[in-house]
Motif scaffolding. Structure first.
Motif, PDB file in Angstrom:
ATOM      1  N   ILE A 181      77.241 -34.051 111.834  1.00 32.58           N
ATOM      2  CA  ILE A 181      76.395 -35.254 111.800  1.00 32.58           C
ATOM      3  C   ILE A 181      74.994 -34.918 112.298  1.00 32.58           C
ATOM      4  CG2 ILE A 181      76.001 -37.491 112.943  1.00 32.58           C
ATOM      5  CD1 ILE A 181      78.942 -38.056 112.647  1.00 32.58           C
ATOM      6  N   GLY A 182      74.907 -34.104 113.345  1.00 27.62           N
ATOM      7  CA  GLY A 182      73.606 -33.726 113.885  1.00 27.62           C
ATOM      8  C   GLY A 182      72.738 -33.006 112.865  1.00 27.62           C
ATOM      9  N   LEU A 183      73.302 -32.071 112.139  1.00 25.07           N
ATOM     10  CA  LEU A 183      72.542 -31.321 111.127  1.00 25.07           C
ATOM     11  C   LEU A 183      72.061 -32.231 110.007  1.00 25.07           C
ATOM     12  CD1 LEU A 183      74.818 -28.136 110.948  1.00 25.07           C
ATOM     13  CD2 LEU A 183      72.470 -28.233 111.821  1.00 25.07           C
ATOM     14  N   ASN A 184      72.946 -33.111 109.523  1.00 20.63           N
ATOM     15  CA  ASN A 184      72.569 -34.042 108.452  1.00 20.63           C
ATOM     16  C   ASN A 184      71.522 -35.050 108.920  1.00 20.63           C
ATOM     17  OD1 ASN A 184      74.317 -32.864 106.600  1.00 20.63           O
ATOM     18  ND2 ASN A 184      76.028 -34.202 107.138  1.00 20.63           N
ATOM     19  N   THR A 185      71.693 -35.529 110.152  1.00 22.83           N
ATOM     20  CA  THR A 185      70.755 -36.517 110.693  1.00 22.83           C
ATOM     21  C   THR A 185      69.377 -35.917 110.892  1.00 22.83           C
ATOM     22  OG1 THR A 185      72.611 -37.584 111.842  1.00 22.83           O
ATOM     23  CG2 THR A 185      70.404 -38.218 112.535  1.00 22.83           C
ATOM     24  N   ALA A 186      69.330 -34.670 111.341  1.00 23.83           N
ATOM     25  CA  ALA A 186      68.043 -33.997 111.539  1.00 23.83           C
ATOM     26  C   ALA A 186      67.252 -33.957 110.238  1.00 23.83           C
ATOM     27  CB  ALA A 186      68.261 -32.589 112.083  1.00 23.83           C
ATOM     28  N   ARG A 187      67.940 -33.626 109.133  1.00 23.62           N
ATOM     29  CA  ARG A 187      67.261 -33.573 107.832  1.00 23.62           C
ATOM     30  C   ARG A 187      66.709 -34.950 107.450  1.00 23.62           C
ATOM     31  NH1 ARG A 187      71.269 -29.556 106.595  1.00 23.62           N
ATOM     32  NH2 ARG A 187      72.797 -31.115 105.933  1.00 23.62           N
ATOM     33  N   MET A 188      67.504 -35.982 107.663  1.00 27.05           N
ATOM     34  CA  MET A 188      67.059 -37.338 107.341  1.00 27.05           C
ATOM     35  C   MET A 188      65.882 -37.762 108.210  1.00 27.05           C
ATOM     36  SD  MET A 188      70.635 -39.418 106.774  1.00 27.05           S
ATOM     37  CE  MET A 188      69.797 -40.908 106.280  1.00 27.05           C
ATOM     38  N   LEU A 189      65.933 -37.393 109.490  1.00 22.90           N
ATOM     39  CA  LEU A 189      64.872 -37.803 110.413  1.00 22.90           C
ATOM     40  C   LEU A 189      63.534 -37.146 110.068  1.00 22.90           C
ATOM     41  CD1 LEU A 189      66.849 -37.962 113.768  1.00 22.90           C
ATOM     42  CD2 LEU A 189      65.454 -39.805 112.811  1.00 22.90           C
ATOM     43  N   TYR A 190      63.565 -35.898 109.624  1.00 22.31           N
ATOM     44  CA  TYR A 190      62.323 -35.259 109.180  1.00 22.31           C
ATOM     45  C   TYR A 190      61.685 -36.084 108.055  1.00 22.31           C
ATOM     46  CZ  TYR A 190      62.985 -30.915 111.842  1.00 22.31           C
ATOM     47  OH  TYR A 190      63.114 -29.983 112.854  1.00 22.31           O
ATOM     48  N   GLN A 191      62.515 -36.573 107.125  1.00 20.66           N
ATOM     49  CA  GLN A 191      62.012 -37.392 106.013  1.00 20.66           C
ATOM     50  C   GLN A 191      61.434 -38.714 106.512  1.00 20.66           C
ATOM     51  OE1 GLN A 191      65.251 -37.888 103.251  1.00 20.66           O
ATOM     52  NE2 GLN A 191      65.553 -35.687 102.973  1.00 20.66           N
ATOM     53  N   VAL A 192      62.141 -39.357 107.455  1.00 15.17           N
ATOM     54  CA  VAL A 192      61.690 -40.651 107.980  1.00 15.17           C
ATOM     55  C   VAL A 192      60.366 -40.491 108.725  1.00 15.17           C
ATOM     56  CG1 VAL A 192      62.239 -42.544 109.568  1.00 15.17           C
ATOM     57  CG2 VAL A 192      64.036 -41.592 108.134  1.00 15.17           C
ATOM     58  N   VAL A 193      60.253 -39.436 109.546  1.00 18.06           N
ATOM     59  CA  VAL A 193      59.016 -39.190 110.291  1.00 18.06           C
ATOM     60  C   VAL A 193      57.853 -38.967 109.324  1.00 18.06           C
ATOM     61  CG1 VAL A 193      57.819 -37.535 111.793  1.00 18.06           C
ATOM     62  CG2 VAL A 193      60.126 -38.305 112.376  1.00 18.06           C
ATOM     63  N   THR A 194      58.076 -38.147 108.294  1.00 19.13           N
ATOM     64  CA  THR A 194      57.035 -37.868 107.297  1.00 19.13           C
ATOM     65  C   THR A 194      56.590 -39.160 106.617  1.00 19.13           C
ATOM     66  OG1 THR A 194      57.929 -35.654 106.889  1.00 19.13           O
ATOM     67  CG2 THR A 194      56.470 -36.573 105.204  1.00 19.13           C
ATOM     68  N   SER A 195      57.569 -40.026 106.299  1.00 19.82           N
ATOM     69  CA  SER A 195      57.260 -41.297 105.641  1.00 19.82           C
ATOM     70  C   SER A 195      56.394 -42.187 106.528  1.00 19.82           C
ATOM     71  CB  SER A 195      58.577 -42.020 105.290  1.00 19.82           C
ATOM     72  OG  SER A 195      58.317 -43.296 104.750  1.00 19.82           O
ATOM     73  N   TYR A 196      56.754 -42.296 107.794  1.00 15.66           N
ATOM     74  CA  TYR A 196      55.970 -43.132 108.715  1.00 15.66           C
ATOM     75  C   TYR A 196      54.557 -42.581 108.886  1.00 15.66           C
ATOM     76  CZ  TYR A 196      59.763 -46.205 110.297  1.00 15.66           C
ATOM     77  OH  TYR A 196      60.750 -47.161 110.367  1.00 15.66           O
ATOM     78  N   ARG A 197      54.461 -41.264 109.019  1.00 14.47           N
ATOM     79  CA  ARG A 197      53.146 -40.667 109.232  1.00 14.47           C
ATOM     80  C   ARG A 197      52.247 -40.814 108.012  1.00 14.47           C
ATOM     81  NH1 ARG A 197      54.211 -35.231 112.979  1.00 14.47           N
ATOM     82  NH2 ARG A 197      53.841 -36.343 114.949  1.00 14.47           N
ATOM     83  N   SER A 198      52.859 -40.754 106.836  1.00 15.01           N
ATOM     84  CA  SER A 198      52.060 -40.904 105.612  1.00 15.01           C
ATOM     85  C   SER A 198      51.459 -42.304 105.511  1.00 15.01           C
ATOM     86  CB  SER A 198      52.920 -40.616 104.371  1.00 15.01           C
ATOM     87  OG  SER A 198      53.897 -41.629 104.195  1.00 15.01           O
ATOM     88  N   ARG A 199      52.116 -43.261 106.184  1.00 17.16           N
ATOM     89  CA  ARG A 199      51.608 -44.647 106.183  1.00 17.16           C
ATOM     90  C   ARG A 199      50.783 -44.946 107.431  1.00 17.16           C
ATOM     91  NH1 ARG A 199      57.137 -45.880 104.627  1.00 17.16           N
ATOM     92  NH2 ARG A 199      57.497 -46.969 106.607  1.00 17.16           N
ATOM     93  N   GLY A 200      50.576 -43.918 108.277  1.00 16.47           N
ATOM     94  CA  GLY A 200      49.767 -44.095 109.482  1.00 16.47           C
ATOM     95  C   GLY A 200      50.469 -44.847 110.594  1.00 16.47           C
ATOM     96  N   GLU A 201      51.799 -44.925 110.521  1.00 13.02           N
ATOM     97  CA  GLU A 201      52.568 -45.657 111.538  1.00 13.02           C
ATOM     98  C   GLU A 201      53.047 -44.679 112.615  1.00 13.02           C
ATOM     99  OE1 GLU A 201      55.042 -49.077 109.952  1.00 13.02           O
ATOM    100  OE2 GLU A 201      54.834 -47.896 108.110  1.00 13.02           O
ATOM    101  N   GLU A 202      52.097 -44.266 113.446  1.00 11.44           N
ATOM    102  CA  GLU A 202      52.365 -43.223 114.433  1.00 11.44           C
ATOM    103  C   GLU A 202      53.347 -43.661 115.522  1.00 11.44           C
ATOM    104  OE1 GLU A 202      51.575 -40.041 114.389  1.00 11.44           O
ATOM    105  OE2 GLU A 202      50.567 -40.298 112.462  1.00 11.44           O
ATOM    106  N   GLU A 203      53.295 -44.953 115.915  1.00 13.52           N
ATOM    107  CA  GLU A 203      54.215 -45.446 116.959  1.00 13.52           C
ATOM    108  C   GLU A 203      55.669 -45.316 116.499  1.00 13.52           C
ATOM    109  OE1 GLU A 203      53.745 -47.526 120.096  1.00 13.52           O
ATOM    110  OE2 GLU A 203      51.987 -46.228 120.149  1.00 13.52           O
ATOM    111  N   LYS A 204      55.918 -45.734 115.255  1.00 18.82           N
ATOM    112  CA  LYS A 204      57.276 -45.637 114.709  1.00 18.82           C
ATOM    113  C   LYS A 204      57.677 -44.180 114.526  1.00 18.82           C
ATOM    114  CE  LYS A 204      57.387 -50.121 112.361  1.00 18.82           C
ATOM    115  NZ  LYS A 204      57.496 -50.827 111.057  1.00 18.82           N
TER     116      LYS A 204
END
Length: 394
Positions: free
Chosen positions: A267-290
């Protein structure tokens, strides 16, 4: 113009308090302390007991810091403690008790007597507070207010544990197991796997209190993990990647504490991959707090699978956007949970439970203090030093 009188100098305790803080910040300690004492007495004269107690406590700690002598700080700290005791008496006499206020008052009293190193007095009041909270819990339970009953009983449990009243904390633990079991069942019936998982997770801690780190505890943690995993699938089906990853991180750690290490790692390995995607998505929208919040989750995930150096790089990225006491507590908790799971240690789990108690009540300062102390062992000191190094820049 002759009828106008110019306002000269401070007029009320609020003004004296502001001026006192200004003088202290300027390094004019003696003058600042005099003004602080005047402000505290002013609040007391006006019947603003909470403000008076707060300032007498502050005054005591400033004296302690500047002199290093408990004797110098003692009169102010005792004055604060007894004002807080008056507030406790006043609060529990109300028809509707403000449990947040009561928590604050009780915490301050015990903190002061701990500072004064008066163990006998601390034990006396901790026992009294435990009984107050137990009575409150009974009252809430009689009125079918289960959520508030749990909150009161958890405080009673904490105080009985503090004074090593084994009979008291085991009695409360058994009550909490029943209540959390009822909540878990109710939430499962309502198709709320996340709510059920949270209840099972808390229930596991009170099973731990009675049985230790054994099969009973691990089975309950495994049940919590499965429900967190189920909740993640529900969130994913709704297109909620934020909720999905949050549930998966909790599932990872519940499986870890259940000693289901293979499932936790997967679960940790799979979640890490998903979290990288979520972080990239937030940053692309300028949502640094999230993005910062998800980077802390990613830090937790990486620590759970033993990738400490990678976790620290991720944590550094989170701190670049937002430095938060809550982040600091969560990172330490991640290290402690992995350590507890690998060791099968009830002692470490007891410390984790205390940290989470204060974290859930948003007392981040106390939670961080307990987490620092818990990590000061030889086995965790290297990880703690890496955390300190990462945080040192911010």
């Amino acid at each position: 113009m002759s009828g106008l009188v110019a306002k000269v100098g401070p007029e009320g305790p609020e003004d004296f308090e502001q001026l006192a803080i200004k003088r202290l910040n300027e390094g004019r300690v003696k003058e600042g302390l005099k003004l602080m004492l005047r402000a505290a007495k002013g609040y007391e004269d006006e019947g603003k007991t909470s403000d008076a107690a707060r300032l007498y406590k502050y005054l005591g700690y400033v004296l302690l810091k500047n002199t290093g002598a408990i004797g110098k700080a003692r009169p102010s700290l005792l004055k604060s403690a007894y004002l807080y005791l008056d507030l406790i008496d006043e609060e529990i006499s109300r028809p509707e008790v403000d449990i947040d206020a009561l928590d604050e008052y009780c915490f301050n009293v015990l903190e002061i007597f701990a500072t004064l190193e008066e163990r006998e007095t601390l034990v006396k009041y901790a026992e009294e507070f435990a009984a107050i909270y137990e009575d409150l819990g009974n009252s809430y339970q009689e009125n079918a207010d289960i959520e508030m009953a749990i909150r009161a009983y958890e405080s009673a449990y904490r105080y009985y544990l503090l004074v090593e009243n084994i009979e008291g904390y085991r009695r409360i633990a058994e009550i909490l197991i029943t209540l959390y079991g009822q909540i878990a069942e109710a939430r499962l019936e309502k198709n709320d796997p996340r709510g059920a998982a949270e209840a099972f997770y808390r229930l596991a801690y009170f099973i731990l209190a009675i049985f230790g780190y054994d099969l009973h505890f691990m089975e309950m943690m495994d049940t919590a993990a499965k429900n967190f995993e189920k909740a993640s699938k529900v969130a994913y089906s709704n297109g909620d990647l934020d909720g999905t990853t949050s549930c998966l991180v909790k599932a990872q750690y519940a499986y870890l504490l259940a000693k289901n290490f293979n499932r936790a790692k997967l679960i940790g390995l799979n979640t890490a991959r998903m979290l990288y995607q979520v972080v990239t998505s937030y940053r692309s929208r300028g949502e640094e707090e999230k993005a910062a919040l998800k980077l802390v989750e990613l830090t937790e995930t990486l620590m759970g699978i033993g990738k400490i150096n990678e976790a620290m790089e991720t944590y550094r990225s989170a701190l670049e956007s937002r430095s938060d006491l809550m982040f600091r507590v969560r990172v330490r908790l991640a290290a402690l949970k992995r350590h507890a799971a690998l060791k099968g240690s009830k002692e470490v789990m007891d410390r984790i439970e205390a940290i989470e108690y204060y974290l859930n009540r948003r007392n981040y300062t106390k939670a961080l203090e307990l987490a620092e102390n818990a990590m000061a062992s030889d086995e965790l000191i290297e990880i703690l030093e890496k955390i300190h190094e990462t945080e040192g820049v911010y």
